[in-house]
Design a protein around this motif. Structure first.
Motif, PDB file in Angstrom:
ATOM      1  N   GLN A  74       0.796  -1.232   0.000  1.00 48.43           N
ATOM      2  CA  GLN A  74       0.000   0.000   0.000  1.00 48.43           C
ATOM      3  C   GLN A  74       0.825   1.277   0.000  1.00 48.43           C
ATOM      4  OE1 GLN A  74      -0.369  -2.493   2.188  1.00 48.43           O
ATOM      5  NE2 GLN A  74      -2.512  -3.011   2.519  1.00 48.43           N
ATOM      6  N   VAL A  75       2.078   1.200   0.392  1.00 46.10           N
ATOM      7  CA  VAL A  75       2.884   2.417   0.482  1.00 46.10           C
ATOM      8  C   VAL A  75       3.241   2.904  -0.922  1.00 46.10           C
ATOM      9  CG1 VAL A  75       5.021   3.446   1.326  1.00 46.10           C
ATOM     10  CG2 VAL A  75       3.827   1.733   2.715  1.00 46.10           C
ATOM     11  N   GLU A  76       2.888   4.149  -1.209  1.00 47.95           N
ATOM     12  CA  GLU A  76       3.203   4.748  -2.505  1.00 47.95           C
ATOM     13  C   GLU A  76       4.574   5.405  -2.460  1.00 47.95           C
ATOM     14  OE1 GLU A  76       0.005   7.444  -3.111  1.00 47.95           O
ATOM     15  OE2 GLU A  76      -1.537   5.866  -3.172  1.00 47.95           O
ATOM     16  N   TRP A  77       5.268   5.365  -3.593  1.00 40.80           N
ATOM     17  CA  TRP A  77       6.621   5.913  -3.611  1.00 40.80           C
ATOM     18  C   TRP A  77       6.629   7.406  -3.306  1.00 40.80           C
ATOM     19  CZ3 TRP A  77      11.066   3.990  -2.811  1.00 40.80           C
ATOM     20  CH2 TRP A  77      12.202   4.784  -3.017  1.00 40.80           C
ATOM     21  N   GLN A  78       5.598   8.132  -3.722  1.00 40.83           N
ATOM     22  CA  GLN A  78       5.567   9.567  -3.441  1.00 40.83           C
ATOM     23  C   GLN A  78       5.512   9.832  -1.941  1.00 40.83           C
ATOM     24  OE1 GLN A  78       2.133  11.230  -5.368  1.00 40.83           O
ATOM     25  NE2 GLN A  78       0.684  10.402  -3.881  1.00 40.83           N
ATOM     26  N   THR A  79       4.963   8.892  -1.162  1.00 38.50           N
ATOM     27  CA  THR A  79       4.961   9.029   0.290  1.00 38.50           C
ATOM     28  C   THR A  79       6.381   8.913   0.829  1.00 38.50           C
ATOM     29  OG1 THR A  79       2.759   8.023   0.395  1.00 38.50           O
ATOM     30  CG2 THR A  79       4.030   8.094   2.440  1.00 38.50           C
ATOM     31  N   ILE A  80       7.119   7.950   0.318  1.00 38.40           N
ATOM     32  CA  ILE A  80       8.509   7.769   0.738  1.00 38.40           C
ATOM     33  C   ILE A  80       9.337   8.993   0.358  1.00 38.40           C
ATOM     34  CG2 ILE A  80      10.598   6.389   0.348  1.00 38.40           C
ATOM     35  CD1 ILE A  80       8.779   3.950   0.087  1.00 38.40           C
ATOM     36  N   GLU A  81       9.095   9.513  -0.833  1.00 38.37           N
ATOM     37  CA  GLU A  81       9.801  10.726  -1.266  1.00 38.37           C
ATOM     38  C   GLU A  81       9.484  11.907  -0.353  1.00 38.37           C
ATOM     39  OE1 GLU A  81      10.844  10.940  -5.930  1.00 38.37           O
ATOM     40  OE2 GLU A  81       8.712  11.068  -5.462  1.00 38.37           O
ATOM     41  N   SER A  82       8.226  12.040   0.019  1.00 37.74           N
ATOM     42  CA  SER A  82       7.824  13.147   0.898  1.00 37.74           C
ATOM     43  C   SER A  82       8.537  13.060   2.241  1.00 37.74           C
ATOM     44  CB  SER A  82       6.307  13.121   1.121  1.00 37.74           C
ATOM     45  OG  SER A  82       5.610  13.337  -0.082  1.00 37.74           O
ATOM     46  N   ILE A  83       8.654  11.849   2.769  1.00 37.51           N
ATOM     47  CA  ILE A  83       9.364  11.639   4.034  1.00 37.51           C
ATOM     48  C   ILE A  83      10.828  12.031   3.892  1.00 37.51           C
ATOM     49  CG2 ILE A  83      10.170   9.846   5.624  1.00 37.51           C
ATOM     50  CD1 ILE A  83       7.490   8.391   5.089  1.00 37.51           C
ATOM     51  N   ALA A  84      11.451  11.596   2.806  1.00 36.33           N
ATOM     52  CA  ALA A  84      12.870  11.873   2.594  1.00 36.33           C
ATOM     53  C   ALA A  84      13.144  13.364   2.421  1.00 36.33           C
ATOM     54  CB  ALA A  84      13.371  11.104   1.368  1.00 36.33           C
ATOM     55  N   LYS A  85      12.240  14.073   1.757  1.00 36.95           N
ATOM     56  CA  LYS A  85      12.452  15.494   1.470  1.00 36.95           C
ATOM     57  C   LYS A  85      12.503  16.352   2.728  1.00 36.95           C
ATOM     58  CE  LYS A  85      10.547  15.640  -3.219  1.00 36.95           C
ATOM     59  NZ  LYS A  85       9.406  16.089  -4.071  1.00 36.95           N
ATOM     60  N   THR A  86      11.899  15.896   3.807  1.00 35.38           N
ATOM     61  CA  THR A  86      11.940  16.679   5.051  1.00 35.38           C
ATOM     62  C   THR A  86      13.353  16.785   5.602  1.00 35.38           C
ATOM     63  OG1 THR A  86      11.610  14.775   6.542  1.00 35.38           O
ATOM     64  CG2 THR A  86       9.629  15.836   5.636  1.00 35.38           C
ATOM     65  N   GLN A  87      14.194  15.803   5.308  1.00 36.80           N
ATOM     66  CA  GLN A  87      15.547  15.697   5.864  1.00 36.80           C
ATOM     67  C   GLN A  87      15.532  15.761   7.395  1.00 36.80           C
ATOM     68  OE1 GLN A  87      18.195  18.530   3.930  1.00 36.80           O
ATOM     69  NE2 GLN A  87      18.373  17.192   2.157  1.00 36.80           N
ATOM     70  N   ALA A  88      14.431  15.273   7.968  1.00 33.86           N
ATOM     71  CA  ALA A  88      14.289  15.337   9.419  1.00 33.86           C
ATOM     72  C   ALA A  88      13.634  14.082   9.992  1.00 33.86           C
ATOM     73  CB  ALA A  88      13.445  16.552   9.799  1.00 33.86           C
ATOM     74  N   ILE A  89      13.396  13.082   9.138  1.00 41.17           N
ATOM     75  CA  ILE A  89      12.670  11.888   9.559  1.00 41.17           C
ATOM     76  C   ILE A  89      13.511  10.645   9.349  1.00 41.17           C
ATOM     77  CG2 ILE A  89      10.646  10.443   9.124  1.00 41.17           C
ATOM     78  CD1 ILE A  89       9.125  12.917   8.273  1.00 41.17           C
ATOM     79  N   ASP A  90      13.546   9.790  10.367  1.00 45.58           N
ATOM     80  CA  ASP A  90      14.106   8.448  10.227  1.00 45.58           C
ATOM     81  C   ASP A  90      12.972   7.509   9.862  1.00 45.58           C
ATOM     82  OD1 ASP A  90      16.529   9.454  10.967  1.00 45.58           O
ATOM     83  OD2 ASP A  90      16.572   8.527  12.947  1.00 45.58           O
ATOM     84  N   LEU A  91      13.247   6.565   8.988  1.00 46.80           N
ATOM     85  CA  LEU A  91      12.205   5.671   8.488  1.00 46.80           C
ATOM     86  C   LEU A  91      12.587   4.205   8.678  1.00 46.80           C
ATOM     87  CD1 LEU A  91       9.612   5.057   6.778  1.00 46.80           C
ATOM     88  CD2 LEU A  91      11.121   5.114   4.762  1.00 46.80           C
ATOM     89  N   TRP A  92      11.662   3.455   9.270  1.00 44.54           N
ATOM     90  CA  TRP A  92      11.714   1.991   9.239  1.00 44.54           C
ATOM     91  C   TRP A  92      10.571   1.543   8.349  1.00 44.54           C
ATOM     92  CZ3 TRP A  92      15.435  -1.136  11.104  1.00 44.54           C
ATOM     93  CH2 TRP A  92      16.321  -0.615  12.057  1.00 44.54           C
ATOM     94  N   ILE A  93      10.862   0.689   7.376  1.00 43.94           N
ATOM     95  CA  ILE A  93       9.831   0.239   6.457  1.00 43.94           C
ATOM     96  C   ILE A  93       9.936  -1.264   6.248  1.00 43.94           C
ATOM     97  CG2 ILE A  93      11.291   0.899   4.480  1.00 43.94           C
ATOM     98  CD1 ILE A  93       8.671   1.306   2.882  1.00 43.94           C
ATOM     99  N   LEU A  94       8.791  -1.921   6.313  1.00 41.73           N
ATOM    100  CA  LEU A  94       8.722  -3.354   6.066  1.00 41.73           C
ATOM    101  C   LEU A  94       8.435  -3.545   4.577  1.00 41.73           C
ATOM    102  CD1 LEU A  94       8.931  -5.866   7.959  1.00 41.73           C
ATOM    103  CD2 LEU A  94       6.449  -6.041   7.762  1.00 41.73           C
ATOM    104  N   PHE A  95       9.403  -4.107   3.877  1.00 40.33           N
ATOM    105  CA  PHE A  95       9.325  -4.275   2.420  1.00 40.33           C
ATOM    106  C   PHE A  95       8.861  -5.692   2.116  1.00 40.33           C
ATOM    107  CE2 PHE A  95      12.115  -5.208  -1.478  1.00 40.33           C
ATOM    108  CZ  PHE A  95      11.094  -4.892  -2.359  1.00 40.33           C
ATOM    109  N   LEU A  96       7.704  -5.808   1.485  1.00 37.39           N
ATOM    110  CA  LEU A  96       7.109  -7.111   1.166  1.00 37.39           C
ATOM    111  C   LEU A  96       7.780  -7.657  -0.089  1.00 37.39           C
ATOM    112  CD1 LEU A  96       4.906  -9.144   1.969  1.00 37.39           C
ATOM    113  CD2 LEU A  96       3.307  -7.859   0.533  1.00 37.39           C
ATOM    114  N   ILE A  97       8.834  -8.417   0.111  1.00 33.03           N
ATOM    115  CA  ILE A  97       9.631  -8.881  -1.017  1.00 33.03           C
ATOM    116  C   ILE A  97       9.172 -10.228  -1.553  1.00 33.03           C
ATOM    117  CG2 ILE A  97      11.410  -9.760   0.576  1.00 33.03           C
ATOM    118  CD1 ILE A  97      13.486  -9.200  -1.619  1.00 33.03           C
ATOM    119  N   GLY A  98       9.061 -11.220  -0.678  1.00 36.55           N
ATOM    120  CA  GLY A  98       8.744 -12.568  -1.138  1.00 36.55           C
ATOM    121  C   GLY A  98       7.286 -12.759  -1.498  1.00 36.55           C
TER     122      GLY A  98
END
Length: 291
Positions: A141-165
């Protein structure tokens, strides 16, 4: 009661929560000495707890703590907690946390996590704010634009569960003939469309008798997907841990990768702490290095 996504998932669930919890304790220990308003954001908070299978026969309260409760139980609390849950029944139960932890500043939000996070990242003044975001979705469900928005703040640490398998890998057909809708899903998930060339190789070239080239998935495709996702994170975040935690089911099949990324380029200690926690989780027998 809606238990979507909250049944006890085995050892990998405990590994995930233990890893993030260790970082929460380190993060709050550091931030309590700073003047920032620091917030914990759980974007797929669910009900705030997890239900054990056959839990009527097992009385271990610690097993019932979900990610939201783990964050509320840290020794040095966050200045603010934001728990987001779109499913209404889960959200109703989630709100009980405000009564259980009356001394904490808790906001429970019934909204789409992608939209809420994107708005929050745009609207807050990140010169005086810091945050730790945990993205633990039920699927992709996580959209890439959400991840980009988080990164652009340059103030947030992110833990993300990546559904690979159970997610990305399942959409990659062996012959490369992926339906358009599934291609679009992967494009939106990665925020780019060059994933196809990364995951497929030529099996047989077009010939007089073959109308088109034949493709096949690359060898060791899960490792290829892992490196590609880390490269995607690295393209928007200041720092990304190169040793994500693999989470496997009872059959030893890789299901998820728990990944870490730091937005602040001036805080290398965040990456160091995360990588050391991840390494210890991957190799429990190794001694812990001083932070």
């Amino acid at each position: 009661m809606n238990n979507r996504g909250h049944k006890f998932g085995g050892n990998w669930t405990e590994e995930k929560l233990e890893c993030v919890s260790k970082y929460l304790h380190s993060y709050t220990q550091i931030m309590k000495e700073r003047e920032y308003h620091f917030t914990y954001i759980d974007a797929f908070a669910g009900t705030g707890y997890r239900e054990l299978k056959n839990s009527e026969d097992i009385e271990i309260p610690s097993f019932l703590a979900g990610s939201a409760r783990k964050a509320l139980e840290v020794r040095h609390p966050f200045k603010e907690y934001i728990f987001i849950e779109e499913e209404k029944n889960s959200y109703t139960e989630l709100k009980n946390l405000t009564n259980e932890f009356p001394n904490h500043n808790i906001g429970c939000i019934n909204a789409n996590a992608n939209q809420y996070l994107t708005d929050l990242c745009r609207e807050r003044d990140w010169r005086t704010n810091r945050a730790l975001v945990f993205l633990d979705p039920y699927g992709m469900q996580v959209e890439w634009q959400t991840i980009e928005s988080i990164a652009k703040t340059q103030a947030i640490d992110l833990w993300i569960l990546f559904l690979i398998g159970m997610g990305v890998s399942r959409l990659l057909r062996n012959d490369g003939k992926i339906p358009l809708t599934e291609r679009q899903t992967l494009d939106e998930f990665f925020g780019r469309d060059d994933w196809f060339d990364e995951f497929y190789q030529l099996a047989r070239q077009r010939s007089l008798f073959n109308e088109e080239d034949e493709l096949e998935k690359r060898d060791n495709i899960l490792a290829e997907i892992e490196q590609y996702f880390l490269k995607c994170l690295d393209s928007v975040f200041a720092m990304v841990a190169k040793n994500p935690l693999p989470l496997r089911n009872s059959k030893n099949s890789l299901m998820y990768l728990l990944c870490f990324a730091a937005g602040n380029p001036n805080a290398p200690k965040a990456l160091k702490i995360a990588e050391e926690i991840l390494e210890k989780m991957r190799n429990p027998s190794q001694p812990t290095l001083p932070i």
